[in-house]
Motif scaffolding. Structure first.
Motif, short mmCIF file in Angstrom:
data_model
loop_
_atom_site.label_atom_id
_atom_site.label_comp_id
_atom_site.label_asym_id
_atom_site.label_seq_id
_atom_site.Cartn_x
_atom_site.Cartn_y
_atom_site.Cartn_z
N ASP A 1 -71.74 75.78 -19.89
CA ASP A 1 -72.69 75.61 -20.95
C ASP A 1 -72.73 76.78 -21.85
OD1 ASP A 1 -72.89 72.91 -20.52
OD2 ASP A 1 -74.97 73.21 -19.63
N VAL A 2 -72.97 77.92 -21.31
CA VAL A 2 -72.95 79.49 -21.65
C VAL A 2 -71.63 79.59 -22.38
CG1 VAL A 2 -73.40 81.70 -21.48
CG2 VAL A 2 -74.62 80.14 -19.87
N ALA A 3 -70.44 79.37 -21.89
CA ALA A 3 -69.14 79.50 -22.51
C ALA A 3 -69.14 78.77 -23.89
CB ALA A 3 -67.96 79.10 -21.79
N THR A 4 -69.43 77.67 -23.76
CA THR A 4 -69.52 76.85 -25.21
C THR A 4 -70.23 77.33 -26.01
OG1 THR A 4 -69.12 74.92 -23.67
CG2 THR A 4 -69.68 74.48 -25.93
N HIS A 5 -71.41 77.82 -25.72
CA HIS A 5 -72.40 78.26 -26.58
C HIS A 5 -71.87 79.50 -27.33
CE1 HIS A 5 -76.31 79.60 -28.39
NE2 HIS A 5 -75.87 80.92 -27.99
N VAL A 6 -71.56 80.80 -26.29
CA VAL A 6 -71.12 81.96 -26.73
C VAL A 6 -69.76 81.78 -27.92
CG1 VAL A 6 -69.56 83.87 -25.84
CG2 VAL A 6 -71.73 83.15 -24.71
N ALA A 7 -69.03 80.67 -27.72
CA ALA A 7 -67.85 80.82 -28.50
C ALA A 7 -68.29 80.32 -30.06
CB ALA A 7 -66.97 79.48 -27.92
N THR A 8 -69.63 79.96 -30.12
CA THR A 8 -69.87 79.71 -31.60
C THR A 8 -71.16 80.54 -31.99
OG1 THR A 8 -71.51 77.97 -30.63
CG2 THR A 8 -69.34 77.23 -31.38
N CYS A 9 -71.55 81.16 -31.10
CA CYS A 9 -72.87 82.10 -31.47
C CYS A 9 -72.70 83.60 -31.68
CB CYS A 9 -74.03 81.88 -30.45
SG CYS A 9 -75.50 82.77 -30.68
N ALA A 10 -72.59 83.93 -32.86
CA ALA A 10 -72.42 85.23 -33.21
C ALA A 10 -73.39 86.41 -32.61
CB ALA A 10 -72.48 85.57 -34.69
N MET B 1 -77.82 74.28 -29.42
CA MET B 1 -78.21 74.90 -28.21
C MET B 1 -78.84 76.28 -28.55
SD MET B 1 -76.29 75.74 -24.57
CE MET B 1 -76.97 76.82 -23.68
N ASN B 2 -80.16 76.38 -27.92
CA ASN B 2 -80.66 77.88 -28.21
C ASN B 2 -79.82 78.85 -27.22
OD1 ASN B 2 -82.79 76.98 -29.84
ND2 ASN B 2 -83.87 76.30 -27.86
N CYS B 3 -80.00 80.10 -27.63
CA CYS B 3 -79.11 80.95 -26.76
C CYS B 3 -79.60 81.18 -25.30
CB CYS B 3 -79.68 82.51 -27.33
SG CYS B 3 -78.85 82.70 -28.99
N PRO B 4 -78.74 81.34 -24.62
CA PRO B 4 -79.06 81.03 -23.03
C PRO B 4 -80.03 82.49 -22.68
CG PRO B 4 -76.90 82.00 -23.30
CD PRO B 4 -77.48 81.42 -24.59
N ALA B 5 -80.90 82.07 -21.56
CA ALA B 5 -81.62 83.27 -21.24
C ALA B 5 -80.57 84.30 -20.72
CB ALA B 5 -82.28 82.83 -19.99
N PRO B 6 -81.35 85.65 -21.09
CA PRO B 6 -80.44 86.89 -20.57
C PRO B 6 -79.76 86.84 -19.23
CG PRO B 6 -82.56 87.46 -21.63
CD PRO B 6 -82.58 86.24 -21.35
N GLU B 7 -80.51 86.32 -18.21
CA GLU B 7 -79.84 86.41 -17.05
C GLU B 7 -78.61 85.31 -16.84
OE1 GLU B 7 -81.61 84.12 -13.67
OE2 GLU B 7 -83.10 83.63 -14.99
N HIS B 8 -78.65 84.33 -17.43
CA HIS B 8 -77.45 83.51 -17.65
C HIS B 8 -76.33 84.06 -18.43
CE1 HIS B 8 -80.40 80.17 -16.68
NE2 HIS B 8 -79.81 80.61 -15.43
N LEU B 9 -76.74 84.86 -19.53
CA LEU B 9 -75.65 85.22 -20.31
C LEU B 9 -74.78 86.30 -19.63
CD1 LEU B 9 -74.37 85.39 -23.09
CD2 LEU B 9 -75.92 87.18 -23.86
N LEU B 10 -75.82 87.37 -18.94
CA LEU B 10 -75.15 88.26 -18.07
C LEU B 10 -74.42 87.74 -16.98
CD1 LEU B 10 -74.90 91.47 -18.10
CD2 LEU B 10 -77.17 91.13 -16.29
N ALA B 11 -75.05 86.58 -16.18
CA ALA B 11 -74.17 86.22 -15.08
C ALA B 11 -72.79 85.70 -15.77
CB ALA B 11 -74.94 84.91 -14.41
N TYR B 12 -73.03 85.24 -16.89
CA TYR B 12 -71.56 84.65 -17.47
C TYR B 12 -70.60 85.81 -18.10
CZ TYR B 12 -68.11 83.34 -21.26
OH TYR B 12 -67.15 83.20 -22.20
N ALA B 13 -71.26 86.99 -18.23
CA ALA B 13 -70.45 88.16 -18.48
C ALA B 13 -69.87 88.59 -17.36
CB ALA B 13 -71.17 89.20 -19.08
#
Ligand SMILES: [Zn+2]
Lengths: 247, 207
Positions: A20-29, A1-13
């Motif tokens: 989906d973002v959580a799963t991605h973050v767990a594996t994306c340095a 999966m590509n990195c999520p859009a900044p707005e989704h990454l920040l919303a996750y933060a």
């Protein structure tokens, strides 16, 4: 999966539920680094504000006491002190001081408060006080209350010698928030200069028998908390000590 | 999330060895010890951030003194209730999480005030000069923020000092969420770099 859009990454933060973002973050340095940078900045910023020393100390003491009542493994009796400092002249007019509940909501008896006020019409120097308690019970409960001073302890409720032994309160209290006494007209009286230091509140699923009440009367009669508290708190899991608001 | 998640801490990012990263790890350790029953660790952690919570709350209109102390106690109880799975809820930092909790509590605080008829003047005052604050830091931050493009300055003010979330900031600066999010990540990097040149990195030791 590509990195999520900044707005989704920040919303996750910011705490949004985005699996989906959580799963991605767990594996994306890369994403983790971005979140870590944000976290480091938040930590830096938050560490640079300091409360004025005296206030900070009060906050720290209050925190310590609150956490003692939490899911701590400590079984030692909890030492407690009045939480609120004298509130000065504001107390004259406002005349309502709330004492702090010393226990978190995980317990069946919570949101304990004491509201005290001077008897109207009296001169301040010689005025007596009246007070009421507020509390919340998670399940139906009977409640008994003692006032504790220096070397003294006296039962307030139930009081067979009072015109209304339960001060207008019908027990068991149903789950929810309550005021004791039931109405301001019935509030507890305190003679001038004899305000209690603490209140002992015991909530029970069945009414305490007369012999149990008498035994507690005898136990707390000398007001020696270190002597009675370990036994009482073990025997009655919903026993609470709370500071009477200082004036 | 559950207590068994402790083996999988998402932060800090691999290879980041700054004092800030150390502070993040320190907070996580304190949090884990607190969850396991260490009251002193919990007290230390919360004490460290009491000034921050105070700054945010006062900025939002909570009165200093008894009002704020009551607010603080409510907040501590709120955190206690969340403690069992709090570690799993952290997305960036404990400080960040705390900021959102303060914000949520401010909302219920205002609801309560409205119910009880208490009127509080919500005067926005920037408390950068509280007696105990680390003045040199706030001065440096002010100078660094002044070097940001105007849009990023506004985003910084709203999100980091005003406690607004992504959507709210976007509405305030009349932009879309993606542009604001980009600005947030970018300004964080810029401000951290700028602060580094002025000698401010991580909070390091507990105050
Ligand atoms: Zn990624």
């Amino acid at each position: 999966m590509n990195c999520p859009a900044p707005e989704h990454l920040l919303a996750y933060a910011e705490g949004a539920a985005l699996p989906d973002v959580a799963t991605h973050v767990a594996t994306c340095a890369n994403c983790r680094k971005q979140l870590a940078e944000l976290g480091a900045f938040e930590t830096l910023l938050a560490s640079q504000a300091v409360a004025p020393a005296a206030e900070r100390e009060r906050l720290r003491s209050a925190t310590w006491r609150l956490l003692q009542g939490g899911p701590a493994r400590s079984t030692a009796p909890v030492r407690r002190f009045p939480v609120w400092p004298a509130l000065g002249v504001a107390a004259l007019a406002a005349a309502v001081l709330a004492a702090l509940t010393l226990w978190p909501a995980a317990h069946g008896l919570t949101n304990l408060g004491v509201h005290s006020y001077p008897v109207e019409g009296g001169l301040r120097a010689e005025a007596g006080l009246r007070f009421a308690m507020t509390l919340r019970v998670a399940d139906p409960r009977w409640v008994a209350i003692w006032e504790l001073g220096a070397g003294t302890g006296k039962r307030l409720l139930p009081d067979a010698s009072a015109p209304l032994p339960t001060y207008g309160v019908t027990f068991p209290l149903p789950a929810g928030d309550h005021r004791i006494p039931a109405a301001e007209l019935l509030d507890f009286d305190v003679a001038p200069n004899t305000a209690p230091q603490q209140l002992l509140v015991i909530a029970t699923p069945e009414p305490l028998r007369a012999d149990q009440l008498a035994a507690i009367d005898a136990l707390v009669g000398k007001g020696d908390q270190a002597a009675f508290w370990p036994q009482l708190s073990q025997q009655f899991p919903e026993a609470r000590l709370l500071a009477f608001p200082s004036r | 999330m559950s207590i068994s998640d402790r083996s999988n801490p998402p932060l800090p990012a691999p290879g980041e060895e700054t004092a800030s990263a150390a502070a993040l790890q320190r907070d996580r350790d304190l949090l884990a010890r607190w969850r396991d029953g260490d009251v002193e660790a919990g007290t230390t952690l919360l004490d460290h951030y009491s000034g921050f919570v105070r700054k945010v709350a006062l900025r939002a209109g909570v009165r200093a003194g008894a009002d704020f102390e009551e607010f603080w106690q409510d907040l501590v109880l709120r955190l206690l209730q969340q403690l069992p799975d709090l570690t799993g809820r952290l997305r960036t930092s404990f400080a960040g999480y705390l900021g959102w909790q303060v914000r949520d509590q401010l909302r219920s605080w205002r609801r309560r005030e409205r119910r009880s008829g208490i009127v509080t003047e919500h005067v926005v005052v920037v408390h950068h000069d509280e007696p105990g604050d680390r003045m040199a830091f706030w001065e440096a931050l002010r100078a660094c923020a002044a070097g940001l493009p105007p849009r990023e300055q506004a985003v910084f003010e709203h999100r980091f000092l005003g406690g607004l979330d992504l959507t709210e900031v976007a509405a305030r600066v009349d932009s879309n969420a993606n542009a604001v999010a980009q600005a947030v990540f970018r300004l964080v990097r810029r401000l951290r770099d700028c602060l580094l040149t002025k000698g401010f990195d991580g909070p390091g030791d507990l105050l």
